[in-house]
Design a protein around this motif. Structure first.
Motif, PDB file in Angstrom:
ATOM      1  N   GLY A   1       0.769  -1.230   0.118  1.00  0.00           N
ATOM      2  CA  GLY A   1      -0.056   0.003   0.111  1.00  0.00           C
ATOM      3  C   GLY A   1       1.015   1.343   0.107  1.00  0.00           C
ATOM      4  O   GLY A   1       1.716   1.137  -0.847  1.00  0.00           O
ATOM      5  N   GLU A   2       0.523   2.330   0.825  1.00  0.00           N
ATOM      6  CA  GLU A   2       1.622   3.376   0.751  1.00  0.00           C
ATOM      7  C   GLU A   2       2.571   3.046   1.790  1.00  0.00           C
ATOM      8  O   GLU A   2       3.471   3.961   2.013  1.00  0.00           O
ATOM      9  CB  GLU A   2       0.609   4.601   1.434  1.00  0.00           C
ATOM     10  N   SER A   3       2.478   1.988   2.653  1.00  0.00           N
ATOM     11  CA  SER A   3       3.903   1.800   3.381  1.00  0.00           C
ATOM     12  C   SER A   3       5.071   1.223   2.806  1.00  0.00           C
ATOM     13  O   SER A   3       4.957   0.660   1.895  1.00  0.00           O
ATOM     14  CB  SER A   3       3.562   0.539   4.467  1.00  0.00           C
ATOM     15  N   VAL A   4       6.273   1.785   3.233  1.00  0.00           N
ATOM     16  CA  VAL A   4       7.635   1.404   2.775  1.00  0.00           C
ATOM     17  C   VAL A   4       8.597   1.068   3.712  1.00  0.00           C
ATOM     18  O   VAL A   4       8.554   1.854   4.681  1.00  0.00           O
ATOM     19  CB  VAL A   4       8.021   2.603   1.837  1.00  0.00           C
ATOM     20  N   VAL A   5       9.248  -0.042   3.590  1.00  0.00           N
ATOM     21  CA  VAL A   5      10.301  -0.529   4.326  1.00  0.00           C
ATOM     22  C   VAL A   5      11.509  -0.144   3.878  1.00  0.00           C
ATOM     23  O   VAL A   5      11.772  -0.533   2.644  1.00  0.00           O
ATOM     24  CB  VAL A   5      10.161  -1.990   4.864  1.00  0.00           C
ATOM     25  N   ILE A   6      12.440   0.830   4.539  1.00  0.00           N
ATOM     26  CA  ILE A   6      13.876   1.091   4.109  1.00  0.00           C
ATOM     27  C   ILE A   6      14.676   0.608   5.015  1.00  0.00           C
ATOM     28  O   ILE A   6      14.546   0.494   6.194  1.00  0.00           O
ATOM     29  CB  ILE A   6      14.062   2.631   3.596  1.00  0.00           C
ATOM     30  N   PRO A   7      16.051   0.489   4.750  1.00  0.00           N
ATOM     31  CA  PRO A   7      16.834   0.016   5.711  1.00  0.00           C
ATOM     32  C   PRO A   7      17.221   1.378   6.616  1.00  0.00           C
ATOM     33  O   PRO A   7      17.044   2.506   6.319  1.00  0.00           O
ATOM     34  CB  PRO A   7      18.250  -0.068   4.869  1.00  0.00           C
ATOM     35  N   ASN A   8      17.399   1.093   8.047  1.00  0.00           N
ATOM     36  CA  ASN A   8      17.711   2.131   8.836  1.00  0.00           C
ATOM     37  C   ASN A   8      19.269   2.641   8.545  1.00  0.00           C
ATOM     38  O   ASN A   8      20.015   1.590   8.669  1.00  0.00           O
ATOM     39  CB  ASN A   8      17.716   1.459  10.493  1.00  0.00           C
ATOM     40  N   ALA A   9      19.310   3.742   8.558  1.00  0.00           N
ATOM     41  CA  ALA A   9      20.714   4.310   8.025  1.00  0.00           C
ATOM     42  C   ALA A   9      21.592   4.416   9.565  1.00  0.00           C
ATOM     43  O   ALA A   9      22.706   4.635   9.187  1.00  0.00           O
ATOM     44  CB  ALA A   9      20.516   5.660   7.912  1.00  0.00           C
ATOM     45  N   PHE A  10      20.759   4.136  10.471  1.00  0.00           N
ATOM     46  CA  PHE A  10      21.670   3.846  11.727  1.00  0.00           C
ATOM     47  C   PHE A  10      21.354   2.497  12.324  1.00  0.00           C
ATOM     48  O   PHE A  10      20.727   2.757  13.609  1.00  0.00           O
ATOM     49  CB  PHE A  10      21.159   5.196  12.811  1.00  0.00           C
TER      50      PHE A  10
ATOM     51  N   ILE B   1       7.886   3.048   7.101  1.00  0.00           N
ATOM     52  CA  ILE B   1       7.379   4.236   7.061  1.00  0.00           C
ATOM     53  C   ILE B   1       5.768   4.019   6.803  1.00  0.00           C
ATOM     54  O   ILE B   1       5.435   3.276   5.595  1.00  0.00           O
ATOM     55  CB  ILE B   1       7.809   5.252   5.592  1.00  0.00           C
ATOM     56  N   PHE B   2       4.747   4.524   7.766  1.00  0.00           N
ATOM     57  CA  PHE B   2       3.327   4.391   7.455  1.00  0.00           C
ATOM     58  C   PHE B   2       2.949   4.403   6.391  1.00  0.00           C
ATOM     59  O   PHE B   2       2.035   3.878   5.632  1.00  0.00           O
ATOM     60  CB  PHE B   2       2.629   4.881   8.604  1.00  0.00           C
ATOM     61  N   ALA B   3       2.929   5.856   5.712  1.00  0.00           N
ATOM     62  CA  ALA B   3       2.021   6.349   4.573  1.00  0.00           C
ATOM     63  C   ALA B   3       2.812   7.828   4.161  1.00  0.00           C
ATOM     64  O   ALA B   3       3.727   8.118   4.512  1.00  0.00           O
ATOM     65  CB  ALA B   3       0.622   6.592   5.012  1.00  0.00           C
ATOM     66  N   HIS B   4       2.060   8.234   2.884  1.00  0.00           N
ATOM     67  CA  HIS B   4       2.638   9.527   2.408  1.00  0.00           C
ATOM     68  C   HIS B   4       2.614  10.586   3.272  1.00  0.00           C
ATOM     69  O   HIS B   4       3.610  11.506   3.344  1.00  0.00           O
ATOM     70  CB  HIS B   4       1.976   9.751   1.231  1.00  0.00           C
TER      71      HIS B   4
ATOM     72  N   ASN C   1      -1.604  -2.003   7.286  1.00  0.00           N
ATOM     73  CA  ASN C   1      -0.531  -1.794   6.340  1.00  0.00           C
ATOM     74  C   ASN C   1       0.851  -1.715   6.521  1.00  0.00           C
ATOM     75  O   ASN C   1       1.768  -2.298   5.960  1.00  0.00           O
ATOM     76  CB  ASN C   1      -0.875  -0.315   5.434  1.00  0.00           C
ATOM     77  N   ALA C   2       1.067  -0.838   7.650  1.00  0.00           N
ATOM     78  CA  ALA C   2       2.602  -0.828   8.246  1.00  0.00           C
ATOM     79  C   ALA C   2       3.128  -2.103   8.708  1.00  0.00           C
ATOM     80  O   ALA C   2       4.226  -2.640   8.384  1.00  0.00           O
ATOM     81  CB  ALA C   2       2.706   0.181   9.439  1.00  0.00           C
ATOM     82  N   VAL C   3       2.253  -3.109   9.368  1.00  0.00           N
ATOM     83  CA  VAL C   3       2.625  -4.258   9.829  1.00  0.00           C
ATOM     84  C   VAL C   3       2.815  -5.093   8.700  1.00  0.00           C
ATOM     85  O   VAL C   3       3.772  -5.944   8.724  1.00  0.00           O
ATOM     86  CB  VAL C   3       1.669  -4.756  10.985  1.00  0.00           C
ATOM     87  N   ASN C   4       1.710  -5.126   7.840  1.00  0.00           N
ATOM     88  CA  ASN C   4       2.160  -6.112   6.564  1.00  0.00           C
ATOM     89  C   ASN C   4       3.380  -5.778   5.672  1.00  0.00           C
ATOM     90  O   ASN C   4       4.058  -6.720   5.515  1.00  0.00           O
ATOM     91  CB  ASN C   4       0.719  -5.895   5.763  1.00  0.00           C
ATOM     92  N   ALA C   5       3.628  -4.461   5.727  1.00  0.00           N
ATOM     93  CA  ALA C   5       4.994  -4.155   5.092  1.00  0.00           C
ATOM     94  C   ALA C   5       6.030  -4.691   5.837  1.00  0.00           C
ATOM     95  O   ALA C   5       7.020  -5.278   5.209  1.00  0.00           O
ATOM     96  CB  ALA C   5       4.927  -2.772   4.880  1.00  0.00           C
TER      97      ALA C   5
END
Ligand SMILES: [Zn+2]
Length: 341
Positions: free
Chosen positions: A94-103, A113-116, A132-136
């Motif tokens: 959905g609108e949720s996105v998982v990115i690496p933690n830079a730290f 990130i939950f949404a826009h 959505n955030a949990v499914n991502a």
């Protein structure tokens, strides 16, 4: 059996009150010990005023201009996972996105990130958004499980707003995966198994039954997900413990269970919003295979900064003595949440 683990001691401090002709008064302090979790909390019986709303909307909007989690910056200003872990570089649901933690805190450490939307006030954090955030996050965990068989323990964590440790306003979970549980997770697993051997019974089932019978801290259930205030809280305004009944491994949790979990969580957030407790931490502990006698569970606790100087709610007692100072009794928090629809 549960009562053997919970202890309450009443103490009093005497002062001569300058606001009342220096008459001697006794101030009660209750020291609570939870031998299962290995926690001590000092519950102060002082009448505190509830905080004022703490979100600085002008500052939040200003930060939005350069926010890396906002959609116009995300593609160019956040890292990507190595392609052998996540072929597309980032995980989208959905609108949720998982990115690496830079730290990063460990080998596999992401940010969901939950949404826009750059700023989501407490009363707009609804169950669909959180689901959505949990499914991502779960999809990210699937990538890790496929890439690395040694990884068995996962957690979904939330610092909502800077007062709770969030480094950006844009709402996000911190999602981590390890071969070993964290210190507290390990403690809970060990104690669950010791309890099982000692009493031939399940601690978490017994705890739910105990809190239901005593009524004061028990909140409600949504399906198989039970909610109660912790006897010995981890935060200044108390803590809510949520237990997924009979769910040992993360794959045991259905979409329906997740929906039930967030029905309860959003009801708790509505209460926090009503009380102006507008910052919180949450931790959700998950195991790949499931550990004997340990049920999947989450804890959520409000965080505040104390007026007039924005004093931090963590002080030397927690930092240097590993004891929590609480100014809101768990039973008071439970009553407030139960009265929130
Ligand atoms: Zn943003």
């Amino acid at each position: 059996m549960i009562a053997n683990y919970f202890e309450r001691q009443q103490h009093t401090a005497k002062i001569r009150d300058f606001t009342d002709n220096f008459i001697e008064k006794e101030i009660p302090v209750e020291i609570r010990t939870d031998r299962f979790c290995d926690r001590v909390a000092r519950v102060l019986k002082i009448r505190w005023k509830l905080p004022q709303p703490s979100h600085d909307l002008a500052l939040i909007a200003k930060a939005g201009k350069n926010c890396p989690f906002c959609p116009q910056h995300l593609e160019t200003q956040t890292p990507m996972f190595p392609s052998e872990l996540v072929p597309q570089g980032r995980v989208h649901f959905g609108e949720s996105v998982v990115i690496p933690n830079a730290f990063p805190y460990c080998q596999y450490c992401g940010v969901t990130i939950f949404a826009h939307q750059h700023y989501i006030p407490l009363n707009q954090l609804n169950a669909d958004l959180l689901l959505n955030a949990v499914n991502a996050s779960l999809q990210f965990f699937d990538h890790i499980r496929q890439a690395d068989d040694a990884i068995r323990y996962f957690s979904i964590n939330w610092n909502y707003m800077p007062t709770a440790g969030g480094s950006l306003f844009h709402p996000h979970f911190q999602v981590v995966a390890n071969s070993e549980p964290t210190h507290f997770h390990q403690r809970l697993i060990d104690q669950s198994q010791k309890y099982g051997k000692k009493y031939q019974s399940l601690f978490w089932a017994d705890l739910i039954a105990y809190e239901k019978a005593h009524k004061k801290r028990y909140l409600f259930n949504y399906g198989d997900v039970e909610f109660m205030a912790s006897f010995c809280p981890g935060g200044i305004f108390g803590e809510v413990l949520s237990i997924f009944k009979d769910k040992l491994a993360m794959d045991d949790i259905s979409q329906n269970d997740w929906k039930n979990f967030f029905q309860g969580i959003t009801r708790i957030l509505r209460c926090f919003d009503r009380l102006n407790l507008d910052n919180h931490n949450m931790t959700l502990l998950l195991g790949r295979d499931g550990d004997e006698d340990f049920w999947i569970q989450a804890r959520i606790m409000p965080r505040i900064s104390i007026p007039p100087w924005g004093t931090n709610d963590v002080n030397y007692f927690e930092k240097g003595h590993n004891e929590i100072v609480a100014i809101f009794a768990p039973e008071e928090l439970a009553a407030e949440i139960r009265h929130t629809i």
